[in-house]
Design an enzyme around this catalytic site. Structure first.
Site, PDB file in Angstrom:
ATOM      1  N   HIS A 124      37.028  35.206 -22.429  1.00 60.36           N
ATOM      2  CA  HIS A 124      37.044  34.524 -21.130  1.00 60.36           C
ATOM      3  C   HIS A 124      38.458  34.658 -20.556  1.00 60.36           C
ATOM      4  O   HIS A 124      39.431  34.728 -21.308  1.00 60.36           O
ATOM      5  CB  HIS A 124      36.713  33.051 -21.397  1.00 60.36           C
ATOM      6  CG  HIS A 124      36.516  32.207 -20.187  1.00 60.36           C
ATOM      7  ND1 HIS A 124      37.563  31.688 -19.457  1.00 60.36           N
ATOM      8  CD2 HIS A 124      35.385  31.770 -19.587  1.00 60.36           C
ATOM      9  CE1 HIS A 124      37.075  30.965 -18.463  1.00 60.36           C
ATOM     10  NE2 HIS A 124      35.758  31.004 -18.510  1.00 60.36           N
ATOM     11  N   ASP A 201      39.169  29.966 -29.480  1.00 58.79           N
ATOM     12  CA  ASP A 201      38.608  29.368 -28.274  1.00 58.79           C
ATOM     13  C   ASP A 201      37.186  28.925 -28.640  1.00 58.79           C
ATOM     14  O   ASP A 201      36.280  29.744 -28.766  1.00 58.79           O
ATOM     15  CB  ASP A 201      38.609  30.433 -27.165  1.00 58.79           C
ATOM     16  CG  ASP A 201      37.801  30.006 -25.942  1.00 58.79           C
ATOM     17  OD1 ASP A 201      37.080  28.986 -26.000  1.00 58.79           O
ATOM     18  OD2 ASP A 201      37.882  30.714 -24.917  1.00 58.79           O
ATOM     19  N   GLN A 204      32.495  27.683 -26.236  1.00 60.74           N
ATOM     20  CA  GLN A 204      31.048  27.908 -26.271  1.00 60.74           C
ATOM     21  C   GLN A 204      30.438  27.562 -27.630  1.00 60.74           C
ATOM     22  O   GLN A 204      29.220  27.620 -27.792  1.00 60.74           O
ATOM     23  CB  GLN A 204      30.728  29.374 -25.939  1.00 60.74           C
ATOM     24  CG  GLN A 204      31.054  29.760 -24.522  1.00 60.74           C
ATOM     25  CD  GLN A 204      30.179  29.030 -23.497  1.00 60.74           C
ATOM     26  OE1 GLN A 204      29.065  28.613 -23.781  1.00 60.74           O
ATOM     27  NE2 GLN A 204      30.706  28.852 -22.293  1.00 60.74           N
ATOM     28  N   LYS A 227      31.459  20.862 -22.102  1.00 64.26           N
ATOM     29  CA  LYS A 227      30.470  21.786 -22.694  1.00 64.26           C
ATOM     30  C   LYS A 227      29.892  21.183 -23.974  1.00 64.26           C
ATOM     31  O   LYS A 227      29.129  21.808 -24.693  1.00 64.26           O
ATOM     32  CB  LYS A 227      31.123  23.137 -22.995  1.00 64.26           C
ATOM     33  CG  LYS A 227      31.563  23.869 -21.720  1.00 64.26           C
ATOM     34  CD  LYS A 227      32.065  25.245 -22.051  1.00 64.26           C
ATOM     35  CE  LYS A 227      32.939  25.837 -20.972  1.00 64.26           C
ATOM     36  NZ  LYS A 227      32.213  26.480 -19.888  1.00 64.26           N
ATOM     37  N   CYS A 365      33.636  34.982 -15.660  1.00 63.36           N
ATOM     38  CA  CYS A 365      35.064  34.865 -16.007  1.00 63.36           C
ATOM     39  C   CYS A 365      35.408  35.734 -17.204  1.00 63.36           C
ATOM     40  O   CYS A 365      36.231  35.351 -18.055  1.00 63.36           O
ATOM     41  CB  CYS A 365      35.471  33.431 -16.295  1.00 63.36           C
ATOM     42  SG  CYS A 365      35.318  32.332 -14.904  1.00 63.36           S
TER      43      CYS A 365
END
Ligand code: PMP
Length: 407
Positions: A124, A201, A204, A227, A365
């Site tokens: 991303h 990261d 997700q 999220k 993104c």
């Protein structure tokens, strides 16, 4: 904990029960943000109606209550990610801020000209641009790890890139554009073998029960509350205490100091050293309510339900003429990123929206990986545990209609 019953779970999410453009809403944009159970909304209302106050001031009863709830929330989040020490949990605005914090604070201090920072090709923008900025400021080089046609990290290429000049590897645990689950634990081991640190990261991954920082073995981990069925504007950065202790804070202000004078300032202990200014108290408490909600769900049942959704999506997608899946990693979450031959992604998104079906279209993104795959964008349907098999049917009926209309 009751066995997983999707209809009972859906009853906890008030937003799902509405008509959009004359049709019952089918919300398949969970990769962008997830919906909030009533307990999260209640936690916010309780804070503002019952004990809104600033924290860590110890001035009065409401402030003490707010401080206690805020710090309890930190403990809840620490347990959720299996952090060994609650002082390692730093509140941020979200994943983007967590990565920027590490790039700015750790990067400015420890990167030197000629050092290398690796990110994967499928990151991303939030996990590319902060590193680009700090590389430009320090003279370090930012290099992309190649991705295979399936949408998996090319581990041979990664192994060949690793040497002692690599100081940081920053990688997404789950790709928002492709749904791929990356072999982070293995990548961490490989990076540590050459002395590099690893930032993950987890934006997700957090909503799919994969956030165990000790099992991953990573050094930093960032994710966003929104999220994870919590509010916007709140997230967590986790980092190993010895790294956080050695890092210079990036934002200066109240809360992050121990004492201030014009001769010089000393900094507070971690995590407060990285939390300048009045924090996002309400949303931290709201995020803890989201995590408590998840903790009382039947986790194995929810995971099995998501797997069943994924199998149904895969079967329907393979049978759908003209549909090409983008990203077919062998290990992935229930995200269907696809293109329909001869139809622009944005047109499909619009026609689905007219039928009450919310998906995302575009480059998500993640422009570099889209360009790498020769695409200007995809349609992305991203699922959560509150989606149903009949919503999978609605999606494919919607696509049939869109195709009939556009072709
Ligand atoms: N990384 C990934 C993989 C993401 O999917 C997102 C959100 N789309 C982000 C980072 C950024 O998260 P936020 O906007 O909440 O900071």
């Amino acid at each position: 904990i009751q066995p997983f019953d999707v209809e009972r779970v859906r009853a906890d999410f008030p937003i799902l029960h509405q008509q959009v453009n004359g049709h019952p809403l089918v919300y398949l944009d969970n990769g962008a943000t997830t919906q909030k159970p009533q307990v999260v909304i209640d936690a916010l209302v309780d804070f503002y109606t019952g004990y809104n106050s600033n924290v860590h001031r110890g001035a009065h009863t409401l402030s003490d209550r707010a401080t206690e709830k805020f710090e309890q929330a930190r403990v809840t989040l620490a347990q959720f990610i299996n952090a060994p020490d609650v002082r390692e949990v730093i509140w941020t605005r979200g994943t983007t801020e967590g990565i920027n914090l590490v790039a700015a604070s750790w990067g400015r201090q420890f990167l030197k000209p000629g050092d290398r920072v690796l990110v994967s090709m499928m990151e991303h923008h939030s996990n590319i641009v902060p590193w680009q900025m700090i590389a430009a400021a320090t003279g370090a080089h930012l290099e992309p790890i190649p991705v295979t046609n399936l949408g998996e990290i090319d581990l041979d290429a990664y192994a060949a890139m690793l040497d002692e000049r690599v100081k940081m590897v920053s990688v997404g645990q789950v790709s928002n554009a492709l749904g791929s689950i990356n072999p982070v634990a293995q990548m961490v081991e490989m990076a540590h073998a050459v002395g590099a640190l690893v930032m993950v990261d987890g934006a997700q991954a957090a909503g799919h029960w994969m956030t165990d920082v000790q099992a991953l073995g990573c050094d930093f981990y960032a994710f966003s509350g929104h999220k994870l069925f919590g509010p916007t504007g709140i997230g967590v950065l986790w980092g190993r205490s010895e790294l956080l202790e050695a890092m210079t804070p990036w934002h200066g202000g109240g809360e992050m100091i121990e004492s201030v004078s014009f001769q010089g300032t000393t900094y507070n202990r971690i995590p407060f050293k990285f939390e300048a200014g009045t924090p996002n108290i309400a949303d931290a408490i709201g995020l803890a309510a989201a995590v408590k909600y998840l903790n009382q769900l039947d986790k194995a049942g929810a995971i099995a339900h998501e797997d069943a959704l994924m199998r149904a999506v895969q079967q329907r997608a393979e049978a759908f003429e003209g549909l090409r899946l983008v990203g077919c990693a062998r290990n992935r979450v229930c995200v269907m990123s696809f293109v329909l031959e001869g139809i622009h992604a944005a047109d499909i998104g619009m026609l689905l929206d007219q039928q009450g079906i919310a998906v995302r279209t575009g480059n998500h993104c993640a422009q570099p990986v889209m360009e790498y795959l020769g695409l200007d964008g995809t349609v992305r349907a991203s699922f959560s545990f509150y989606n149903t098999l009949s919503e999978v049917d609605r999606l494919f009926e919607g696509l049939e209609k869109a195709k009939a209309f556009l072709l």
